[in-house]
Design a protein around this motif. Structure first.
Motif, PDB file in Angstrom:
ATOM      1  N   GLY A 272       0.806  -1.222   0.000  1.00 11.88           N
ATOM      2  CA  GLY A 272       0.000   0.000   0.000  1.00 11.88           C
ATOM      3  C   GLY A 272       0.835   1.266   0.000  1.00 11.88           C
ATOM      4  O   GLY A 272       0.624   2.174  -0.805  1.00 11.88           O
ATOM      5  N   ALA A 273       1.794   1.337   0.908  1.00 11.17           N
ATOM      6  CA  ALA A 273       2.577   2.566   1.057  1.00 11.17           C
ATOM      7  C   ALA A 273       3.892   2.504   0.292  1.00 11.17           C
ATOM      8  O   ALA A 273       4.770   3.342   0.509  1.00 11.17           O
ATOM      9  N   GLN A 274       4.027   1.531  -0.612  1.00 11.63           N
ATOM     10  CA  GLN A 274       5.294   1.375  -1.336  1.00 11.63           C
ATOM     11  C   GLN A 274       5.365   2.254  -2.582  1.00 11.63           C
ATOM     12  O   GLN A 274       5.411   1.755  -3.707  1.00 11.63           O
ATOM     13  N   THR A 275       5.375   3.559  -2.369  1.00 15.03           N
ATOM     14  CA  THR A 275       5.626   4.487  -3.470  1.00 15.03           C
ATOM     15  C   THR A 275       6.677   5.488  -2.983  1.00 15.03           C
ATOM     16  O   THR A 275       6.774   5.754  -1.767  1.00 15.03           O
ATOM     17  N   ALA A 276       7.414   6.039  -3.937  1.00 12.43           N
ATOM     18  CA  ALA A 276       8.434   7.038  -3.565  1.00 12.43           C
ATOM     19  C   ALA A 276       7.758   8.209  -2.853  1.00 12.43           C
ATOM     20  O   ALA A 276       8.254   8.708  -1.842  1.00 12.43           O
ATOM     21  N   GLU A 277       6.573   8.619  -3.371  1.00 12.32           N
ATOM     22  CA  GLU A 277       5.883   9.782  -2.789  1.00 12.32           C
ATOM     23  C   GLU A 277       5.496   9.524  -1.327  1.00 12.32           C
ATOM     24  O   GLU A 277       5.723  10.362  -0.453  1.00 12.32           O
ATOM     25  N   ALA A 278       4.911   8.356  -1.096  1.00 11.29           N
ATOM     26  CA  ALA A 278       4.488   8.025   0.275  1.00 11.29           C
ATOM     27  C   ALA A 278       5.694   7.917   1.194  1.00 11.29           C
ATOM     28  O   ALA A 278       5.666   8.391   2.339  1.00 11.29           O
ATOM     29  N   ASN A 279       6.775   7.311   0.705  1.00 10.04           N
ATOM     30  CA  ASN A 279       7.997   7.170   1.520  1.00 10.04           C
ATOM     31  C   ASN A 279       8.587   8.540   1.841  1.00 10.04           C
ATOM     32  O   ASN A 279       9.024   8.796   2.964  1.00 10.04           O
ATOM     33  N   ILE A 280       8.592   9.413   0.842  1.00 12.04           N
ATOM     34  CA  ILE A 280       9.134  10.769   1.061  1.00 12.04           C
ATOM     35  C   ILE A 280       8.256  11.510   2.071  1.00 12.04           C
ATOM     36  O   ILE A 280       8.738  12.069   3.056  1.00 12.04           O
ATOM     37  N   ASN A 281       6.933  11.471   1.830  1.00 15.09           N
ATOM     38  CA  ASN A 281       6.011  12.186   2.750  1.00 15.09           C
ATOM     39  C   ASN A 281       6.159  11.691   4.190  1.00 15.09           C
ATOM     40  O   ASN A 281       6.347  12.479   5.114  1.00 15.09           O
ATOM     41  N   ALA A 282       6.060  10.363   4.362  1.00 15.04           N
ATOM     42  CA  ALA A 282       6.063   9.807   5.721  1.00 15.04           C
ATOM     43  C   ALA A 282       7.454   9.894   6.350  1.00 15.04           C
ATOM     44  O   ALA A 282       7.586  10.226   7.534  1.00 15.04           O
ATOM     45  N   GLY A 283       8.485   9.606   5.545  1.00 14.38           N
ATOM     46  CA  GLY A 283       9.850   9.603   6.071  1.00 14.38           C
ATOM     47  C   GLY A 283      10.298  10.992   6.497  1.00 14.38           C
ATOM     48  O   GLY A 283      10.855  11.180   7.584  1.00 14.38           O
ATOM     49  N   ILE A 284      10.016  11.974   5.652  1.00 19.01           N
ATOM     50  CA  ILE A 284      10.449  13.335   5.986  1.00 19.01           C
ATOM     51  C   ILE A 284       9.606  13.905   7.137  1.00 19.01           C
ATOM     52  O   ILE A 284      10.121  14.599   8.011  1.00 19.01           O
ATOM     53  N   ALA A 285       8.324  13.556   7.152  1.00 19.98           N
ATOM     54  CA  ALA A 285       7.482  13.984   8.287  1.00 19.98           C
ATOM     55  C   ALA A 285       8.065  13.430   9.591  1.00 19.98           C
ATOM     56  O   ALA A 285       8.148  14.144  10.599  1.00 19.98           O
ATOM     57  N   ALA A 286       8.479  12.167   9.551  1.00 19.23           N
ATOM     58  CA  ALA A 286       9.058  11.540  10.754  1.00 19.23           C
ATOM     59  C   ALA A 286      10.319  12.294  11.185  1.00 19.23           C
ATOM     60  O   ALA A 286      10.500  12.603  12.375  1.00 19.23           O
ATOM     61  N   ALA A 287      11.181  12.617  10.191  1.00 19.23           N
ATOM     62  CA  ALA A 287      12.426  13.333  10.517  1.00 19.23           C
ATOM     63  C   ALA A 287      12.115  14.715  11.113  1.00 19.23           C
ATOM     64  O   ALA A 287      12.714  15.121  12.112  1.00 19.23           O
ATOM     65  N   LYS A 288      11.137  15.394  10.519  1.00 19.18           N
ATOM     66  CA  LYS A 288      10.781  16.740  11.017  1.00 19.18           C
ATOM     67  C   LYS A 288      10.217  16.661  12.434  1.00 19.18           C
ATOM     68  O   LYS A 288      10.483  17.525  13.274  1.00 19.18           O
ATOM     69  N   GLN A 289       9.399  15.625  12.677  1.00 21.76           N
ATOM     70  CA  GLN A 289       8.817  15.472  14.016  1.00 21.76           C
ATOM     71  C   GLN A 289       9.927  15.227  15.055  1.00 21.76           C
ATOM     72  O   GLN A 289       9.861  15.737  16.174  1.00 21.76           O
ATOM     73  N   ILE A 290      10.923  14.451  14.663  1.00 23.77           N
ATOM     74  CA  ILE A 290      12.049  14.179  15.580  1.00 23.77           C
ATOM     75  C   ILE A 290      12.839  15.475  15.829  1.00 23.77           C
ATOM     76  O   ILE A 290      13.170  15.805  16.970  1.00 23.77           O
ATOM     77  N   ASN A 291      13.088  16.215  14.760  1.00 23.01           N
ATOM     78  CA  ASN A 291      13.819  17.489  14.920  1.00 23.01           C
ATOM     79  C   ASN A 291      13.050  18.434  15.851  1.00 23.01           C
ATOM     80  O   ASN A 291      13.647  19.088  16.710  1.00 23.01           O
ATOM     81  N   ALA A 292      11.739  18.506  15.651  1.00 27.55           N
ATOM     82  CA  ALA A 292      10.919  19.403  16.477  1.00 27.55           C
ATOM     83  C   ALA A 292      10.918  18.950  17.936  1.00 27.55           C
ATOM     84  O   ALA A 292      10.943  19.769  18.858  1.00 27.55           O
ATOM     85  N   PHE A 293      10.927  17.648  18.125  1.00 21.23           N
ATOM     86  CA  PHE A 293      10.943  17.102  19.496  1.00 21.23           C
ATOM     87  C   PHE A 293      12.236  17.497  20.204  1.00 21.23           C
ATOM     88  O   PHE A 293      12.221  17.950  21.342  1.00 21.23           O
ATOM     89  N   PHE A 294      13.366  17.343  19.484  1.00 23.49           N
ATOM     90  CA  PHE A 294      14.650  17.687  20.122  1.00 23.49           C
ATOM     91  C   PHE A 294      14.830  19.197  20.247  1.00 23.49           C
ATOM     92  O   PHE A 294      15.485  19.671  21.172  1.00 23.49           O
ATOM     93  N   ALA A 295      14.215  19.960  19.320  1.00 25.93           N
ATOM     94  CA  ALA A 295      14.385  21.417  19.361  1.00 25.93           C
ATOM     95  C   ALA A 295      13.587  22.053  20.493  1.00 25.93           C
ATOM     96  O   ALA A 295      14.098  22.883  21.228  1.00 25.93           O
ATOM     97  N   ASP A 296      12.302  21.661  20.601  1.00 21.10           N
ATOM     98  CA  ASP A 296      11.476  22.350  21.616  1.00 21.10           C
ATOM     99  C   ASP A 296      10.481  21.435  22.338  1.00 21.10           C
ATOM    100  O   ASP A 296       9.489  21.911  22.889  1.00 21.10           O
ATOM    101  N   GLY A 297      10.728  20.124  22.279  1.00 20.90           N
ATOM    102  CA  GLY A 297       9.878  19.187  23.029  1.00 20.90           C
ATOM    103  C   GLY A 297       8.510  18.963  22.410  1.00 20.90           C
ATOM    104  O   GLY A 297       7.594  18.437  23.061  1.00 20.90           O
TER     105      GLY A 297
END
Ligand code: 3PG
Length: 305
Positions: A272-297
């Protein structure tokens, strides 16, 4: 901080590149563990990870025990049934998902599989069309809504049932709201499952429910295999030779389902989620969420509150 991406089923290379860029721009380090087949490799890799990004990879108590530095785990995707939330909480780890990021990919696959099914798996025999057929959507979340949007393009009649979504919200999307799961199955030629795997939904798609489908009915499952009562569905498929079961999540009893040639199909891997678009959307969202967590909790998408 060390951010580990552990994916037994890897993201597209372009998504990994995007994740790396995000993580490094925030001053963190990215470590990649892909296509691992033994859990020991994951246990070794998480030892010094501060953050973890996974897909359907199992993050259980053993993983949390090994991950002494772990502060946050993000499931790059919607369903987080692969993460032991109680263990995350007990280990003071924030668990998050990335809702909606891969939902279009899953919804598109529904129609890829459906056209394949109604055209008799492309065996050359005359099949049927989706136009004018009644599609029942079980759960009206991000994927269900995208399925409804695409179904309208096919000219299908769409109805939906969602135990947690108000009728008005379903109707606002231009979809008929069913009053119950039973009504949905009774009044649909095709039912598409989009429920999460929870204690309430486990094995809930059983003989009695699927048997409500009218003659020639199709059940399509791009949600979770755990929601299907497999022995009961096998019994029903044996009794009702008019029914089809189509899925992108191989059942545990795949070998038994294969006896229903021409009425059963499963992709070899969850697609289902095996597309470049879905991987980019979900993967980058995950990275941004982690950055935001470390930046300001920031913990907006926390699921183990
Ligand atoms: C999800 O819950 O987001 C989907 O089932 C996709 O899962 P996957 O990332 O393992 O393909």
């Amino acid at each position: 901080m060390k951010v580990l991406v552990a994916t037994e089923k890897p993201f597209a290379a372009s998504a990994v590149e995007g994740i790396k860029k995000e993580v490094e721009a925030a001053g963190h380090e990215l470590v990649l563990l892909e296509k691992y087949t033994e859990k020991a490799r994951l246990l070794a890799a998480v030892k010094d990870a501060d953050a973890l990004i996974v897909r359907s990879d199992k993050v259980d108590v053993e993983v949390f025990d090994a991950a002494k530095q772990l502060k946050i785990v993000v499931r790059a995707g919607a369903g987080y049934d692969n993460i032991d939330l109680a263990a995350a909480t007990a280990h003071h780890v924030v668990a998050e998902n990335t809702p909606g990021q891969n939902s279009n990919a899953v919804a598109e696959l529904v129609f890829g599989l459906l056209v394949f099914a109604v055209r008799n798996f492309y065996n050359g025999k005359s099949g049927s069309e989706l136009k004018g057929k009644r599609l029942g959507i079980l759960a009206f979340g991000n994927v269900g809504r995208n399925v409804a949007r695409i179904a309208k393009g096919f000219g299908m009649e769409v109805c939906a049932y969602d135990a947690f979504c108000p009728t008005a919200a379903i109707e606002t999307a231009g979809v008929r709201a069913c009053a119950s799961v039973d009504e949905l199955f009774r009044s649909s030629d095709i039912v598409s499952l989009h429920i999460p795997a929870t204690p309430e939904t486990l094995k809930s798609i059983d003989y009695r429910t699927v048997n409500l489908l009218p003659k020639g009915g199709i059940l399509i499952n791009t949600a979770r295999k755990e929601v299907i009562n497999e022995p009961e569905l096998l019994k029903l498929l044996a009794e009702r030779t008019d029914l089809k079961y189509i899925t992108d999540i191989k059942p545990d009893a795949d070998v038994d389902f294969q006896q229903f040639e021409g009425r059963y199909f499963s992709t070899p891997k969850k697609m289902g989620a095996q597309t470049a678009e879905a991987n980019i959307n979900a993967g980058i969202a995950a990275a941004k969420q982690i950055n935001a967590f470390f930046a300001d909790g920031c913990t907006t998408y926390q699921v183990n509150k």
